[in-house]
Design an enzyme around this catalytic site. Sequence first.
Site, PDB file in Angstrom:
ATOM      1  N   GLY A  38       1.947  41.849  69.650  1.00  0.00           N
ATOM      2  CA  GLY A  38       3.315  42.365  69.645  1.00  0.00           C
ATOM      3  C   GLY A  38       3.959  42.349  68.271  1.00  0.00           C
ATOM      4  O   GLY A  38       3.278  42.269  67.252  1.00  0.00           O
ATOM      5  N   ALA A  39       5.303  42.449  68.250  1.00  0.00           N
ATOM      6  CA  ALA A  39       6.075  42.630  67.000  1.00  0.00           C
ATOM      7  C   ALA A  39       5.449  43.794  66.231  1.00  0.00           C
ATOM      8  O   ALA A  39       5.098  43.677  65.060  1.00  0.00           O
ATOM      9  CB  ALA A  39       6.106  41.351  66.172  1.00  0.00           C
ATOM     10  N   LEU A  40       5.334  44.901  66.908  1.00  0.00           N
ATOM     11  CA  LEU A  40       4.502  46.006  66.413  1.00  0.00           C
ATOM     12  C   LEU A  40       5.087  46.664  65.169  1.00  0.00           C
ATOM     13  O   LEU A  40       6.295  46.890  65.083  1.00  0.00           O
ATOM     14  CB  LEU A  40       4.336  47.058  67.518  1.00  0.00           C
ATOM     15  CG  LEU A  40       3.713  46.548  68.819  1.00  0.00           C
ATOM     16  CD1 LEU A  40       3.577  47.697  69.817  1.00  0.00           C
ATOM     17  CD2 LEU A  40       2.364  45.886  68.583  1.00  0.00           C
ATOM     18  N   HIS A  44      -0.067  48.506  63.593  1.00  0.00           N
ATOM     19  CA  HIS A  44      -0.477  48.571  65.004  1.00  0.00           C
ATOM     20  C   HIS A  44      -0.426  50.020  65.512  1.00  0.00           C
ATOM     21  O   HIS A  44      -1.324  50.468  66.223  1.00  0.00           O
ATOM     22  CB  HIS A  44       0.479  47.750  65.880  1.00  0.00           C
ATOM     23  CG  HIS A  44       0.496  46.293  65.583  1.00  0.00           C
ATOM     24  ND1 HIS A  44       1.573  45.674  64.988  1.00  0.00           N
ATOM     25  CD2 HIS A  44      -0.415  45.324  65.817  1.00  0.00           C
ATOM     26  CE1 HIS A  44       1.315  44.381  64.870  1.00  0.00           C
ATOM     27  NE2 HIS A  44       0.120  44.140  65.357  1.00  0.00           N
ATOM     28  N   GLY A 154      -7.819  46.249  63.146  1.00  0.00           N
ATOM     29  CA  GLY A 154      -7.484  46.590  61.773  1.00  0.00           C
ATOM     30  C   GLY A 154      -8.362  45.839  60.778  1.00  0.00           C
ATOM     31  O   GLY A 154      -8.773  44.700  61.022  1.00  0.00           O
ATOM     32  N   GLN A 160     -11.795  38.428  61.267  1.00  0.00           N
ATOM     33  CA  GLN A 160     -11.686  38.606  62.724  1.00  0.00           C
ATOM     34  C   GLN A 160     -12.520  39.803  63.175  1.00  0.00           C
ATOM     35  O   GLN A 160     -13.243  39.736  64.180  1.00  0.00           O
ATOM     36  CB  GLN A 160     -10.211  38.799  63.082  1.00  0.00           C
ATOM     37  CG  GLN A 160      -9.966  39.291  64.495  1.00  0.00           C
ATOM     38  CD  GLN A 160      -8.498  39.365  64.830  1.00  0.00           C
ATOM     39  OE1 GLN A 160      -7.864  38.353  65.067  1.00  0.00           O
ATOM     40  NE2 GLN A 160      -7.925  40.562  64.885  1.00  0.00           N
TER      41      GLN A 160
HETATM   42  O1  PAF Z   1      -5.142  40.449  65.514  1.00  0.00           O
HETATM   43  C1  PAF Z   1      -4.412  40.022  66.434  1.00  0.00           C
HETATM   44  O2  PAF Z   1      -3.264  40.430  66.586  1.00  0.00           O
HETATM   45  C2  PAF Z   1      -4.961  38.981  67.396  1.00  0.00           C
HETATM   46  O3  PAF Z   1      -5.785  38.075  66.744  1.00  0.00           O
HETATM   47  C3  PAF Z   1      -5.666  39.600  68.622  1.00  0.00           C
HETATM   48  C4  PAF Z   1      -6.907  40.378  68.221  1.00  0.00           C
HETATM   49  C5  PAF Z   1      -4.712  40.508  69.364  1.00  0.00           C
HETATM   50  C6  PAF Z   1      -6.116  38.487  69.575  1.00  0.00           C
HETATM   51  O4  PAF Z   1      -5.045  37.732  70.020  1.00  0.00           O
END
Ligand code: PAF
Length: 286
Positions: A38-40, A44, A154, A160
Amino acid sequence: MTTQTKGIAVVRTITDLRATVATWRAAGHRIALVPTMGALHDGHLGLVRASFEHCDRTVVSLFVNPTQFGPTEDLSIYPRAEAEDIAKLDAIGTPLLYAPSADIMYPPGFITSVTVGKLTERLCGLTRPGHFSGVATVVTKLLMQVQPDEALFGEKDYQQLQIIRRLVADLDIPVRIRSVATVRDEFGLALSSRNKLLKPDQLAVAQQLNRVLTEIAAAIRAQPDQVRKPVLDGLTRLQSLGFAPIDYLVLVDDETLEQLDHFDRPARLMVAGYLGPTRLIDNLSL
Ligand code: PAF
Protein backbone atom coordinates in the site's frame (compact mmCIF):
# COMPACT_ATOMS: atom_id res chain seq x y z
CA MET A 1 -18.04 -10.10 0.61
CA THR A 2 -16.98 -8.09 -2.44
CA THR A 3 -17.23 -4.29 -2.26
CA GLN A 4 -17.47 -2.42 -5.53
CA THR A 5 -15.99 1.12 -5.56
CA LYS A 6 -16.60 2.54 -9.03
CA GLY A 7 -14.72 0.15 -11.40
CA ILE A 8 -12.58 -1.64 -8.81
CA ALA A 9 -13.80 -4.53 -6.65
CA VAL A 10 -12.27 -4.99 -3.18
CA VAL A 11 -12.12 -8.45 -1.61
CA ARG A 12 -10.76 -9.30 1.82
CA THR A 13 -11.07 -13.08 2.08
CA ILE A 14 -9.39 -15.94 0.22
CA THR A 15 -12.84 -17.34 -0.71
CA ASP A 16 -13.96 -14.09 -2.36
CA LEU A 17 -10.59 -13.66 -4.06
CA ARG A 18 -10.73 -17.17 -5.50
CA ALA A 19 -14.34 -16.74 -6.67
CA THR A 20 -13.39 -13.75 -8.85
CA VAL A 21 -10.16 -15.32 -10.08
CA ALA A 22 -12.10 -18.50 -10.99
CA THR A 23 -14.50 -16.54 -13.23
CA TRP A 24 -11.52 -14.92 -14.97
CA ARG A 25 -9.84 -18.30 -15.41
CA ALA A 26 -13.05 -19.80 -16.81
CA ALA A 27 -13.15 -16.96 -19.37
CA GLY A 28 -9.59 -17.85 -20.43
CA HIS A 29 -7.98 -14.67 -19.10
CA ARG A 30 -4.26 -14.35 -18.35
CA ILE A 31 -4.00 -13.17 -14.73
CA ALA A 32 -1.39 -10.95 -13.05
CA LEU A 33 -0.61 -10.35 -9.39
CA VAL A 34 1.03 -7.14 -8.19
CA PRO A 35 1.86 -7.56 -4.47
CA THR A 36 2.10 -4.30 -2.49
CA MET A 37 2.10 -3.00 1.05
CA GLY A 38 0.00 0.00 0.00
CA ALA A 39 0.80 3.74 0.26
CA LEU A 40 0.90 3.47 -3.50
CA HIS A 41 3.10 5.75 -5.59
CA ASP A 42 3.94 5.93 -9.30
CA GLY A 43 6.37 3.02 -8.89
CA HIS A 44 3.52 0.71 -7.84
CA LEU A 45 1.22 2.12 -10.52
CA GLY A 46 3.99 1.44 -13.07
CA LEU A 47 3.91 -2.23 -12.03
CA VAL A 48 0.13 -2.32 -12.43
CA ARG A 49 0.31 -0.62 -15.84
CA ALA A 50 3.01 -3.11 -16.93
CA SER A 51 0.68 -5.94 -15.87
CA PHE A 52 -2.03 -4.54 -18.18
CA GLU A 53 0.38 -4.89 -21.12
CA HIS A 54 1.01 -8.57 -20.48
CA CYS A 55 -2.18 -9.87 -18.86
CA ASP A 56 -5.95 -9.54 -19.25
CA ARG A 57 -6.82 -9.16 -15.56
CA THR A 58 -4.79 -7.89 -12.58
CA VAL A 59 -5.10 -8.52 -8.85
CA VAL A 60 -3.28 -5.95 -6.71
CA SER A 61 -2.72 -7.15 -3.16
CA LEU A 62 -2.42 -4.72 -0.27
CA PHE A 63 -1.08 -6.18 2.95
CA VAL A 64 1.39 -4.54 5.33
CA ASN A 65 3.13 -7.75 6.23
CA PRO A 66 4.15 -7.74 9.91
CA THR A 67 6.54 -10.69 9.57
CA GLN A 68 8.95 -8.75 7.36
CA PHE A 69 9.46 -6.00 9.95
CA GLY A 70 12.02 -6.51 12.72
CA PRO A 71 11.21 -5.66 16.35
CA THR A 72 12.89 -2.24 16.08
CA GLU A 73 11.64 -1.45 12.57
CA ASP A 74 8.94 0.88 11.33
CA LEU A 75 5.78 -1.30 11.19
CA SER A 76 3.73 1.04 13.40
CA ILE A 77 4.63 4.14 11.37
CA TYR A 78 4.60 2.46 7.96
CA PRO A 79 2.34 4.71 5.81
CA ARG A 80 -1.21 3.46 5.37
CA ALA A 81 -3.66 5.05 2.92
CA GLU A 82 -6.18 2.46 1.78
CA ALA A 83 -8.90 4.83 0.52
CA GLU A 84 -6.37 6.80 -1.57
CA ASP A 85 -4.83 3.55 -2.82
CA ILE A 86 -8.23 2.29 -3.99
CA ALA A 87 -8.89 5.60 -5.80
CA LYS A 88 -5.47 5.50 -7.52
CA LEU A 89 -5.94 1.89 -8.62
CA ASP A 90 -9.46 2.59 -9.83
CA ALA A 91 -8.27 5.62 -11.82
CA ILE A 92 -5.90 3.47 -13.91
CA GLY A 93 -8.45 0.69 -14.43
CA THR A 94 -7.42 -1.99 -11.91
CA PRO A 95 -10.25 -4.54 -11.66
CA LEU A 96 -9.50 -6.13 -8.25
CA LEU A 97 -7.83 -5.24 -4.95
CA TYR A 98 -7.20 -8.04 -2.47
CA ALA A 99 -6.74 -6.51 0.99
CA PRO A 100 -6.70 -9.29 3.59
CA SER A 101 -6.38 -8.70 7.34
CA ALA A 102 -3.50 -10.13 9.39
CA ASP A 103 -5.92 -12.80 10.72
CA ILE A 104 -6.61 -14.01 7.19
CA MET A 105 -2.93 -14.16 6.27
CA TYR A 106 -1.72 -15.51 9.63
CA PRO A 107 -4.63 -17.24 11.35
CA PRO A 108 -4.21 -18.59 14.90
CA GLY A 109 -1.91 -21.60 14.83
CA PHE A 110 0.13 -20.42 11.83
CA ILE A 111 3.69 -21.75 12.24
CA THR A 112 5.12 -22.22 8.73
CA SER A 113 7.73 -20.03 7.11
CA VAL A 114 9.65 -20.08 3.83
CA THR A 115 13.40 -19.60 4.04
CA VAL A 116 15.53 -19.05 0.96
CA GLY A 117 19.25 -19.85 1.51
CA LYS A 118 22.40 -17.85 0.70
CA LEU A 119 20.72 -15.00 -1.22
CA THR A 120 18.95 -13.88 1.96
CA GLU A 121 22.11 -13.91 4.08
CA ARG A 122 23.79 -11.06 2.16
CA LEU A 123 23.23 -7.29 1.91
CA CYS A 124 19.94 -6.39 3.66
CA GLY A 125 19.85 -9.88 5.17
CA LEU A 126 22.86 -9.02 7.36
CA THR A 127 21.14 -6.16 9.17
CA ARG A 128 17.51 -7.28 8.84
CA PRO A 129 17.48 -10.86 10.15
CA GLY A 130 14.18 -12.56 9.36
CA HIS A 131 13.09 -9.88 6.88
CA PHE A 132 13.42 -11.98 3.74
CA SER A 133 11.87 -15.01 5.38
CA GLY A 134 8.85 -12.80 6.10
CA VAL A 135 8.82 -11.61 2.48
CA ALA A 136 9.31 -15.14 1.07
CA THR A 137 6.51 -16.51 3.25
CA VAL A 138 3.96 -13.84 2.40
CA VAL A 139 4.81 -13.86 -1.32
CA THR A 140 4.49 -17.67 -1.41
CA LYS A 141 1.08 -17.40 0.30
CA LEU A 142 -0.09 -14.68 -2.11
CA LEU A 143 1.04 -16.77 -5.09
CA MET A 144 -0.85 -19.79 -3.71
CA GLN A 145 -3.95 -17.73 -2.98
CA VAL A 146 -4.16 -15.97 -6.36
CA GLN A 147 -2.40 -18.56 -8.57
CA PRO A 148 -1.55 -15.91 -11.19
CA ASP A 149 0.14 -16.48 -14.53
CA GLU A 150 2.53 -13.61 -13.78
CA ALA A 151 3.63 -11.67 -10.71
CA LEU A 152 5.33 -8.30 -11.07
CA PHE A 153 8.04 -6.83 -8.83
CA GLY A 154 10.09 -3.64 -9.02
CA GLU A 155 13.86 -3.63 -9.54
CA LYS A 156 14.19 -1.12 -6.71
CA ASP A 157 14.00 -4.04 -4.27
CA TYR A 158 16.58 -5.94 -6.30
CA GLN A 159 17.59 -8.45 -3.61
CA GLN A 160 13.91 -9.21 -2.96
CA LEU A 161 13.37 -9.73 -6.70
CA GLN A 162 16.25 -12.23 -6.97
CA ILE A 163 15.07 -14.07 -3.85
CA ILE A 164 11.56 -14.39 -5.26
CA ARG A 165 12.91 -15.63 -8.60
CA ARG A 166 14.90 -18.27 -6.69
CA LEU A 167 12.03 -19.40 -4.48
CA VAL A 168 9.64 -19.73 -7.43
CA ALA A 169 12.22 -21.82 -9.31
CA ASP A 170 13.10 -23.95 -6.26
CA LEU A 171 9.47 -24.62 -5.25
CA ASP A 172 8.29 -25.19 -8.86
CA ILE A 173 5.62 -22.52 -8.52
CA PRO A 174 4.09 -22.13 -12.00
CA VAL A 175 4.28 -18.35 -12.32
CA ARG A 176 6.35 -15.98 -14.44
CA ILE A 177 8.16 -13.36 -12.37
CA ARG A 178 8.36 -10.11 -14.36
CA SER A 179 10.62 -7.30 -13.19
CA VAL A 180 9.92 -3.64 -13.88
CA ALA A 181 12.54 -0.85 -13.90
CA THR A 182 12.71 1.49 -10.90
CA VAL A 183 10.59 4.62 -11.21
CA ARG A 184 12.51 7.75 -10.10
CA ASP A 185 11.66 11.36 -9.38
CA GLU A 186 13.17 14.23 -11.39
CA PHE A 187 16.36 14.03 -9.27
CA GLY A 188 16.72 10.30 -9.72
CA LEU A 189 15.42 9.37 -6.25
CA ALA A 190 13.84 5.91 -6.43
CA LEU A 191 10.16 6.21 -5.49
CA SER A 192 9.43 4.47 -2.19
CA SER A 193 6.63 4.58 0.37
CA ARG A 194 9.32 5.40 2.93
CA ASN A 195 10.21 8.67 1.13
CA LYS A 196 7.08 10.09 2.82
CA LEU A 197 8.87 9.72 6.16
CA LEU A 198 11.77 12.02 5.12
CA LYS A 199 11.95 15.60 6.40
CA PRO A 200 12.56 18.24 3.66
CA ASP A 201 16.33 18.47 4.38
CA GLN A 202 16.62 14.66 4.36
CA LEU A 203 14.69 14.50 1.07
CA ALA A 204 17.20 16.92 -0.49
CA VAL A 205 20.04 14.60 0.57
CA ALA A 206 18.18 11.48 -0.62
CA GLN A 207 17.79 13.11 -4.03
CA GLN A 208 21.59 13.09 -4.42
CA LEU A 209 21.94 9.35 -3.87
CA ASN A 210 21.34 8.31 -7.47
CA ARG A 211 23.88 10.84 -8.79
CA VAL A 212 26.56 9.42 -6.48
CA LEU A 213 25.73 5.88 -7.63
CA THR A 214 25.88 6.96 -11.27
CA GLU A 215 29.33 8.52 -10.70
CA ILE A 216 30.64 5.37 -8.99
CA ALA A 217 29.25 3.23 -11.83
CA ALA A 218 30.98 5.43 -14.44
CA ALA A 219 34.31 5.12 -12.59
CA ILE A 220 33.93 1.32 -12.38
CA ARG A 221 33.11 1.08 -16.08
CA ALA A 222 36.21 3.16 -16.87
CA GLN A 223 38.49 0.88 -14.79
CA PRO A 224 36.79 -2.50 -14.37
CA ASP A 225 39.71 -3.94 -12.37
CA GLN A 226 39.58 -1.21 -9.75
CA VAL A 227 36.22 -1.49 -8.06
CA ARG A 228 37.36 -0.72 -4.51
CA LYS A 229 38.53 2.87 -4.91
CA PRO A 230 35.38 4.34 -6.50
CA VAL A 231 33.23 2.41 -4.01
CA LEU A 232 35.25 3.75 -1.04
CA ASP A 233 35.16 7.28 -2.48
CA GLY A 234 31.39 6.95 -2.92
CA LEU A 235 31.02 5.76 0.68
CA THR A 236 32.91 8.82 1.93
CA ARG A 237 30.75 11.06 -0.27
CA LEU A 238 27.51 9.56 1.05
CA GLN A 239 28.75 9.89 4.65
CA SER A 240 29.62 13.55 4.06
CA LEU A 241 26.14 14.13 2.65
CA GLY A 242 24.63 12.79 5.88
CA PHE A 243 23.86 9.10 5.34
CA ALA A 244 24.51 7.33 8.66
CA PRO A 245 24.87 4.49 9.12
CA ILE A 246 25.44 3.08 5.65
CA ASP A 247 24.68 -0.64 5.82
CA TYR A 248 26.40 -1.39 2.52
CA LEU A 249 27.65 0.10 -0.73
CA VAL A 250 28.90 -2.76 -2.84
CA LEU A 251 29.19 -4.14 -6.38
CA VAL A 252 27.62 -7.59 -6.68
CA ASP A 253 27.04 -10.29 -9.29
CA ASP A 254 23.56 -9.48 -10.56
CA GLU A 255 22.23 -13.01 -10.02
CA THR A 256 24.07 -14.52 -7.04
CA LEU A 257 24.53 -11.14 -5.28
CA GLU A 258 28.10 -12.15 -4.38
CA GLN A 259 30.47 -9.23 -3.87
CA LEU A 260 32.74 -8.44 -6.84
CA ASP A 261 36.18 -6.85 -6.72
CA HIS A 262 36.40 -6.81 -10.52
CA PHE A 263 33.67 -5.77 -12.90
CA ASP A 264 33.88 -8.79 -15.19
CA ARG A 265 30.24 -9.90 -15.52
CA PRO A 266 26.72 -8.42 -15.30
CA ALA A 267 26.68 -6.58 -11.99
CA ARG A 268 24.62 -4.33 -9.73
CA LEU A 269 25.82 -1.53 -7.53
CA MET A 270 23.77 -1.86 -4.33
CA VAL A 271 23.34 0.60 -1.48
CA ALA A 272 21.40 0.80 1.79
CA GLY A 273 21.72 3.59 4.32
CA TYR A 274 19.84 5.70 6.81
CA LEU A 275 18.78 9.32 6.81
CA GLY A 276 17.62 9.79 10.40
CA PRO A 277 15.40 6.81 11.21
CA THR A 278 14.49 6.19 7.56
CA ARG A 279 16.32 3.43 5.71
CA LEU A 280 16.70 3.90 1.96
CA ILE A 281 17.89 1.39 -0.62
CA ASP A 282 18.77 1.78 -4.28
CA ASN A 283 20.72 -0.04 -6.97
CA LEU A 284 22.09 0.49 -10.48
CA SER A 285 22.68 -2.05 -13.22
CA LEU A 286 26.16 -2.12 -14.73
O1 PAF B 1 7.96 -5.03 -1.90
C1 PAF B 1 7.01 -5.02 -1.09
O2 PAF B 1 6.21 -4.09 -1.04
C2 PAF B 1 6.82 -6.21 -0.15
O3 PAF B 1 8.04 -6.71 0.28
C3 PAF B 1 5.93 -7.32 -0.76
C4 PAF B 1 6.58 -7.95 -1.98
C5 PAF B 1 4.58 -6.76 -1.13
C6 PAF B 1 5.73 -8.43 0.28
O4 PAF B 1 5.11 -7.96 1.42
